[in-house]
Design an enzyme around this catalytic site. Structure first.
Site, short mmCIF file in Angstrom:
data_model
loop_
_atom_site.label_atom_id
_atom_site.label_comp_id
_atom_site.label_asym_id
_atom_site.label_seq_id
_atom_site.Cartn_x
_atom_site.Cartn_y
_atom_site.Cartn_z
N HIS A 46 -9.51 7.50 11.18
CA HIS A 46 -9.76 7.59 9.81
C HIS A 46 -10.81 6.73 9.50
O HIS A 46 -11.16 6.82 8.09
CB HIS A 46 -8.20 7.42 9.01
CG HIS A 46 -7.71 6.01 8.95
ND1 HIS A 46 -6.60 5.71 9.80
CD2 HIS A 46 -8.13 5.12 8.19
CE1 HIS A 46 -6.48 4.25 9.12
NE2 HIS A 46 -7.29 4.16 8.21
N ASP A 67 -4.88 9.34 15.87
CA ASP A 67 -5.57 8.30 14.85
C ASP A 67 -6.43 7.54 15.86
O ASP A 67 -6.22 6.24 15.75
CB ASP A 67 -4.94 8.02 13.60
CG ASP A 67 -5.86 7.15 12.61
OD1 ASP A 67 -7.10 7.41 12.74
OD2 ASP A 67 -5.08 6.46 11.87
N GLY A 74 -7.12 -2.34 5.38
CA GLY A 74 -8.21 -3.12 5.79
C GLY A 74 -7.81 -3.54 7.10
O GLY A 74 -8.66 -4.33 7.94
N SER A 116 -6.64 -1.46 9.27
CA SER A 116 -6.62 -0.22 10.06
C SER A 116 -7.58 -0.40 11.38
O SER A 116 -8.67 -1.00 11.30
CB SER A 116 -6.97 0.86 9.33
OG SER A 116 -5.95 1.21 8.54
N GLY A 117 -7.12 0.34 12.42
CA GLY A 117 -8.02 0.24 13.45
C GLY A 117 -8.05 -0.94 14.39
O GLY A 117 -8.33 -0.98 15.67
N1 ARG Z 1 -4.57 2.97 6.00
C1 ARG Z 1 -4.68 1.73 6.00
C2 ARG Z 1 -6.20 1.08 6.39
O1 ARG Z 1 -6.86 2.02 6.38
C3 ARG Z 1 -3.86 0.73 7.00
C4 ARG Z 1 -2.54 0.79 6.42
C5 ARG Z 1 -1.20 0.11 7.39
N2 ARG Z 1 -0.29 -0.06 6.47
C6 ARG Z 1 0.88 -0.61 7.12
N3 ARG Z 1 1.74 -0.66 6.22
N4 ARG Z 1 1.11 -1.07 8.19
O2 ARG Z 1 -6.52 0.10 6.53
#
Ligand code: ARG
Length: 268
Positions: A71, A118, A218, A220-221
């Site tokens: 994503h 993902d 932030g 993510s990944g």
């Molecule tokens: N979708 C978020 C991103 O793009 C990551 C969210 C992770 N959330 C969590 N509660 N662990 O950075």
């Protein structure tokens, strides 16, 4: 994009009003990383209104390859020139040395984070020189079992509480989290929830975290890593969550063991 959706989901998912509890929360609930720790941590940058803005984390798994979340790159997956990689940095944006990409490979089954799959591989234009502070993270064997008693950590420059950005000087943060298998996590997500009655957390996902300890927007990944007999292995990729650090809403990660064969197919 879907992160915007997630901004709204906590309000759908809980019948009680969301009060952001801070409890000294960072990444959420964390400490600053030491220089030299987490040498595989990278920052994925995108050329937006702010040039080369941090959008996601990632991990160095080979001198030429980064593992991140699908994503993070889905918007411009055919335009490698929109992205750059910053290798391990203590303070984000301080003395940037950005590395260009040669190729982006999104997992072919990826559609959206809620369906899993993902993950994406980013090939660097030239291999990086490994140093004391820049190292690869070891991927587990497909048969590796990660258990809740293992010591696991997640790191990143993401939000320190839901909707609260990490302030300057943007020092990398870490938080220790305990793992939760997909079934247990699915039960958690069905608590106080108006989400689907069916399965929410699938077997190609793994969860981690507890109230006040989580990854956030932030992050993510980035890698969720666990100490297995004194070696750090990557168990997960930060994927999604409802809110950050909220009760009954652990962070959801791509389960790396399900994809090590797919990854090694591409990395020769
Ligand atoms: N979708 C978020 C991103 O793009 C990551 C969210 C992770 N959330 C969590 N509660 N662990 O950075």
């Amino acid at each position: 994009m879907f992160c915007l959706l997630l901004l709204m989901l906590p309000h759908l998912g809980n019948s009680v009003p969301i009060v952001q509890d801070e409890r000294g929360a960072k990444i959420v609930g964390s400490n600053e990383a030491k220089e030299g720790e987490w040498p595989w941590q990278v920052s994925l940058r995108k050329n937006l209104e702010d040039p080369w803005k941090h959008i996601c984390g990632g991990s160095l798994i080979h001198p030429s390859w980064i593992l991140t979340a699908a994503h993070c790159v889905e918007g411009d997956k055919n335009d490698t020139s929109k992205y750059m990689i910053q290798l391990r940095q203590q303070n984000l944006y301080k003395d940037d040395h950005l590395v260009p990409l040669e190729k982006i490979i999104i997992h072919p089954n990826y559609t959206n984070v809620f369906e899993g799959f993902d993950l994406a591989l980013l090939k660097l234009q030239s291999p990086v020189q490994l140093t004391k502070t820049i190292q690869t993270i070891t991927l587990p064997e497909a048969s590796q079992i990660f258990t809740p008693d293992m010591e696991c950590w997640v790191t990143g420059w993401g939000d320190i509480a839901f909707g609260v950005h990490l302030p300057p000087p943007y020092t990398l943060r870490k938080v220790q989290v305990s793992l939760m298998d997909a079934l247990t996590c699915d039960r958690e997500y069905h608590q106080r929830s108006v989400l689907s009655a069916g399965r929410i957390i699938f077997d190609n996902m793994i969860c981690a975290g507890e109230t006040g300890k989580d990854s956030c927007q932030g992050d993510s990944g980035g890698a969720l890593v666990c100490d297995v007999q004194n070696t750090w292995l990557q168990a997960g990729i930060v994927s999604w969550g409802i809110d950050c650090g909220a009760p009954h809403r652990p962070g959801v990660y791509t389960r790396v063991t399900n994809f090590v064969d797919w990854i090694s197919q591409h990395i020769q």
